[in-house]
Design an enzyme around this catalytic site. Structure first.
Site, PDB file in Angstrom:
ATOM      1  N   ASP A 135      56.920 -22.268  -9.607  1.00 45.93           N
ATOM      2  CA  ASP A 135      56.713 -20.873  -9.251  1.00 45.93           C
ATOM      3  C   ASP A 135      55.745 -20.875  -8.069  1.00 45.93           C
ATOM      4  O   ASP A 135      55.054 -21.866  -7.809  1.00 45.93           O
ATOM      5  CB  ASP A 135      56.193 -20.053 -10.435  1.00 45.93           C
ATOM      6  CG  ASP A 135      56.469 -18.561 -10.220  1.00 45.93           C
ATOM      7  OD1 ASP A 135      56.738 -18.160  -9.069  1.00 45.93           O
ATOM      8  OD2 ASP A 135      56.409 -17.786 -11.197  1.00 45.93           O
TER       9      ASP A 135
HETATM   10  C1  BGC Z   1      57.312 -14.960  -9.292  1.00 46.71           C
HETATM   11  C2  BGC Z   1      58.674 -15.600  -9.241  1.00 46.71           C
HETATM   12  C3  BGC Z   1      59.268 -15.420  -7.880  1.00 46.71           C
HETATM   13  C4  BGC Z   1      58.340 -16.023  -6.850  1.00 46.71           C
HETATM   14  C5  BGC Z   1      58.842 -15.913  -5.424  1.00 46.71           C
HETATM   15  C6  BGC Z   1      56.426 -15.383  -8.142  1.00 46.71           C
HETATM   16  O1  BGC Z   1      55.322 -14.549  -8.039  1.00 46.71           O
HETATM   17  O2  BGC Z   1      56.699 -15.240 -10.517  1.00 46.71           O
HETATM   18  O3  BGC Z   1      59.509 -15.042 -10.221  1.00 46.71           O
HETATM   19  O4  BGC Z   1      60.543 -15.975  -7.821  1.00 46.71           O
HETATM   20  O5  BGC Z   1      57.109 -15.356  -6.915  1.00 46.71           O
HETATM   21  O6  BGC Z   1      58.772 -14.617  -4.967  1.00 46.71           O
END
Ligand code: BGC
Length: 706
Positions: free
Chosen positions: A235
Site C-alpha cells: 500500500d
Molecule cells: C490506499 C489504497 C490505494 C493507494 C493508492 C492508499 O492510501 O489505502 O487503497 O490503492 O492509496 O492510491
C-alpha cells in the site's frame, strides 16, 4: 523443467543491472515503477480503484491533471456489487473496470477492496464487499477475472485485516489462526485461486509485523500455502524498513512521497547490497515476479502489439453500470405496498434530502474518480417522469459541501492522520428554515420521496465513523416529515448501515449503496416499478454500532492494538448466534413479488452433496430472488456461529414460474481450521442444511452427516 515464460524471465533477468532491477521494484512516480527501455521493459502503471479508473495525477505530485480527458465510467461500489449477490453482474463490473483501465493505459487496477466489514463504522466499508467471507470470495473471484480479461491486473486489497481506518498505518492486529483462515483470509484466497496477478498488502500490522513486509503473511500464507506467484504491491507508504522489505515476499514498494530514490527499496536497499548486508538474489526474486506479471499482461515486446487496447466511457459500460446498480438496490420495507409508485398517476412529487442531489463520485479517498457523469436520484426521478409530473426538490438538511483543494489529501496521508469530520453546525435558523421548506413542498405532493443517509464526508478513507447516527440533523427532519406525511418513501444511501430510530414510523424504505453513474436512474426505475427490486443485504443492519460484537468487546478503533476477540463471531455469525435484535438481518431484501420455497432434496455427488429445491414466484410480476444456503453444525462448539453461508443463487422468475435451484455442498464447505494441525478438518457429525431468503428467514431444512 522450466516453461517458456520462466526461461524468458531468466534471460531478461540476466541482462539487468542492479540499478535497473532496483528501479523496477519501487515507485518512480506516484503510480508507476521505472521501466528498462533498452530491454523493452516498460514502467508498470497503476491506478485506483474499485469504482472506476482514477483521474490522472502528475507523475511526482498529487495534483490532478485538471483536464476532462480522464473522466470515466463510475461503477457501483463493492458493497453494491455484493448486494446483487450475482456472480455474472460482479463479472460484468470487473470487465468494465478492466477495459477502462486498459483504455486509460493502466497495467494494474488497484481493486477490488475485499476486507471484511467487521464493524459498521469502518470508514472504507463502502469499498469492501460485505461481512461474509464466502460471499466476498465468490464475487471477488468474478471481479478479478472480469478485470483480467482485459490484459490488466487486478489487485485485491488490503491483505489482511485492514478492517479499521483508525491509526491504520501502525495499529497492530491480533487475530487467532482459526479466525484468520475462516473469516479474514478466504476472500483473498478466492481471489488468488481465481488467478489474481497481483495483491496489495495492508497498512496495518498483524502480530507486530507490518502486513506489506510480513514474512508470516506474505511468505508463509500467500506464497507457501496458497502458491501465489504474482506480484505483491505495498500500500502507498506501507513499507517502513529496508531489511523487512527485502527479505519478505513484497515485490513493489509504492508510497505517496515524491522522493522516490529514498524509498526503502531504492537507494537504501542498493547501499545495503553494496555493503554486503543484503544479498542481491532477494531482488532477483522480486524482479522475476514483476516480469512474470508483465508477460501475463502481454506488456513486453513484441507481444505488446497484441495487447488488448481497452476503451473508456463506452455507452455499453454505462448500461452495465445501470444493470448492476438496479440489481443492488435493496427494498427493506414496503407496508401496504406503497411502492412501486405509479408513474402514470403521480402528478406532483416532492423529493427531499440533500443526497437526492449529491454527487458522490469525487469522494471517499483513493476510490474517488472523475465521473463522466453521475445521475443523482433527483435527476433519475425527474428524467423518468419527464414532462408528466412536477418534481419539486428541497434539501431539508444542510450537508457539507465538496471540499476545494488543489493538492490531493494523499500527499500528506502518511504523515498525519485525518482530522475527524463533524457535521457542520448549521445555525438553528438555517436548519429550521430547511426543514420548513421541505415540509411545505411535502404537504400537498402526490408522492414524497426522502433521499438521505451518508456521504463521503463520512464514508471515508483514513477515518472511521464515530457512530451509526445519521449526520446533519437528519433525524429531526425525518421525524417531522413522517409526522406530516407518513407515506413518505424513505431512501437511505451510504456505504454501511445507519441508525434508524424512526423505522417503526416509516412505511416504505429503500437502501442504496453508492451506486455509480447510473445510481439515480436505477433508483428511479425501482421506485416506479420499472425494475423489480431483488438486492439483498450482504451485511447485517444492527440497531446501533454498540450491538456489534467487536464494539461490545471494546475491540474496534483502538489505536495501539486491536485484538479480534470477537473471533469467528463477525456480522450475522454473532447477531444470529447471540439472538441480538437487528433492524435487518444478513441476506434480507424484499421484492414487489413474493417467492415460495418448496421440495428440498439432498443427494450425494462427487464426495459431497447436491442440494436441490424449488423457488416459485407466487406473485403477480417478474422478479429475482436470492436463495441462500446456510450450514448449521449440530455439534457446534463455544465461539462458533450457529450457521454460516455456503451457497447462494440469484434466480429470475416470471409470475407463477418455478425453477429448481441446485447448489453444490462439498466437504470443504463443512471444514473448520484446525489450529493444531494448521490445516482444514471436517468434524464428524450432523450438519443442518438451511435454505432461506435471509439468515433469519429459513424456509427449508435438510441434513447431511459425516
Ligand atoms: C490506499 C489504497 C490505494 C493507494 C493508492 C492508499 O492510501 O489505502 O487503497 O490503492 O492509496 O492510491
Amino acid at each position: 523443467m522450466r516453461n517458456a515464460c520462466e526461461e524468458r524471465i531468466e534471460s531478461l533477468l540476466s541482462q539487468l543491472t542492479l540499478d535497473e532491477k532496483i528501479g523496477m521494484i519501487h515507485g518512480a512516480g506516484i503510480f508507476r515503477t521505472a521501466g528498462v527501455p533498452r530491454l523493452g521493459i516498460p514502467s508498470l502503471v497503476m491506478s485506483d480503484g474499485p469504482m472506476g479508473v482514477r483521474a490522472e495525477f502528475g507523475d511526482g505530485e498529487w495534483v490532478g491533471a485538471g483536464h476532462g480527458a480522464d473522466k470515466v465510467s463510475y461503477l457501483p461500489c463493492n458493497s453494491a456489487i455484493a448486494s446483487t449477490w450475482d456472480r455474472d453482474l460482479a463479472r460484468s463490473a470487473g470487465r468494465v473496470l478492466g477495459c477502462e483501465a486498459r483504455g486509460r493505459g493502466k497495467d494494474v487496477i488497484l481493486a477490488p477492496g475485499i476486507n471484511i466489514k467487521r464493524s459498521p463504522l469502518c470508514g472504507r466499508n463502502f469499498e469492501y464487499m460485505c461481512e461474509d467471507p464466502y460471499l466476498t470470495g465468490e464475487l471477488a473471484a468474478q471481479v478479478v477475472q472480469g478485470i483480467q480479461e482485459n490484459d490488466v491486473a487486478a489487485c485485491p486489497k488490503h491483505f489482511a485485516c485492514n478492517s479499521q481506518e483508525t491509526e491504520r498505518l501502525w495499529v497492530d492486529t491480533v487475530v487467532d489462526e482459526r479466525t484468520l483462515n475462516e473469516i479474514y483470509f478466504p476472500g483473498f484466497r478466492a481471489a488468488v485461486d481465481a488467478g489474481a496477478y497481483t495483491i496489495m498488502g495492508a497498512y496495518n500490522r498483524l502480530h507486530g509485523e507490518h502486513c506489506c513486509t510480513s514474512r508470516a503473511l506474505l511468505d508463509g500464507v500467500l506464497r507457501d500455502q496458497w502458491g501465489f506467484d504474482g506480484a505483491v504491491i505495498s500500500d502507498w507508504g506501507g513499507v517502513h524498513d529496508t531489511d523487512a522489505a527485502a527479505h519478505s515476499s513484497l515485490d513493489v514498494e509504492m508510497s505517496v512521497a515524491a522522493n522516490f530514490d529514498e524509498y526503502y527499496m531504492a537507494n537504501p536497499l542498493k547501499e545495503k547490497i553494496g555493503a554486503g548486508e543484503i544479498d542481491e538474489t532477494v531482488i532477483d526474486a522480486k524482479v522475476r515476479n514483476i516480469l512474470r506479471l508483465m508477460i501475463r499482461l502481454n506488456m513486453l515486446e513484441p507481444e505488446s502489439r497484441q495487447r488488448k487496447r481497452g476503451a473508456f466511457d463506452d455507452p455499453a459500460h454505462a448500461a452495465a453500470a445501470r444493470k448492476v446498480a438496479a440489481a443492488s438496490i435493496v427494498l427493506l420495507k414496503n407496508e401496504g405496498n406503497l411502492l412501486p409508485l405509479d408513474e402514470d398517476r403521480v402528478k406532483t412529487v416532492a423529493v427531499i434530502g440533500a443526497n437526492a442531489e449529491t454527487e458522490h463520485s469525487y469522494g471517499g479517498g483513493s476510490a474517488e474518480i472523475q465521473a463522466l457523469y453521475e445521475h443523482t436520484p433527483l435527476r433519475g426521478i425527474t428524467m423518468l417522469l419527464a414532462g408528466r409530473a412536477k418534481v419539486r426538490y428541497a434539501p431539508g438538511y444542510i450537508a457539507l459541501k465538496r471540499p476545494e483543494r488543489k493538492r490531493n489529501w494523499q500527499a500528506e496521508s502518511i504523515d498525519r492522520p485525518r482530522e475527524v469530520i463533524h457535521s457542520p453546525k448549521a445555525s438553528e435558523t438555517d436548519r429550521r428554515a430547511a426543514i420548513d421548506e421541505a415540509l411545505a413542498i411535502a404537504k400537498d405532493a402526490d408522492a414524497v420521496i426522502y433521499v438521505g443517509g451518508l456521504d463521503h464526508r463520512h464514508d471515508l478513507e483514513g477515518q472511521d465513523r464515530q457512530s451509526m447516527r445519521l449526520p446533519y440533523g437528519q433525524g429531526e427532519l425525518i421525524e417531522a416529515l413522517l409526522a406530516e406525511r407518513p407515506d413518505t418513501i424513505m431512501v437511505m444511501m451510504g456505504g454501511s448501515p445507519v441508525e434508524m430510530p424512526w423505522l417503526g414510523k416509516a412505511k416504505a424504505l429503500v437502501w442504496s449503496y453508492y451506486a455509480g453513474m447510473e445510481g439515480g436512474t436505477a433508483l428511479a426505475d425501482v421506485l416506479f416499478g420499472r425494475v423489480c427490486p431483488g438486492g439483498k443485504l450482504a451485511e447485517t443492519f444492527p440497531v446501533t454500532a454498540d450491538d456489534c460484537y467487536a464494539h461490545k468487546l471494546g475491540e474496534f478503533g483502538r489505536k495501539d492494538t486491536v485484538t479480534y476477540r470477537d473471533g469467528l463471531l463477525v456480522g450475522y455469525r454473532y447477531y444470529d448466534t447471540a439472538n441480538v435484535p437487528v433492524n435487518f438481518p444478513f441476506g434480507y431484501g424484499l421484492s414487489y413479488t413474493r417467492f415460495d420455497y418448496e421440495n428440498i432434496a439432498i443427494g450425494r455427488a462427487d464426495g459431497g452433496w447436491t442440494v436441490r429445491f424449488d423457488v416459485v414466484n407466487a406473485g403477480e410480476r417478474a422478479g429475482a430472488e436470492v436463495a441462500q444456503m446456510y450450514i448449521a453444525p449440530e455439534n457446534r462448539q463455544d465461539g462458533e456461529p450457529v450457521h454460516a453461508l455456503k451457497g447462494f443463487a440469484r434466480v429470475t422468475l416470471e409470475p407463477g414460474e418455478r425453477k429448481t435451484v441446485e447448489l453444490a455442498l462439498t466437504r470443504d464447505h463443512l471444514a473448520v481450521w484446525d489450529s493444531e494441525t494448521h490445516g482444514w478438518a471436517v468434524r464428524p457429525g450432523g450438519y443442518g442444511v438451511q435454505i432461506g431468503a435471509s439468515s433469519r428467514d429459513i424456509r427449508l431444512t435438510g441434513r447431511v452427516e459425516i
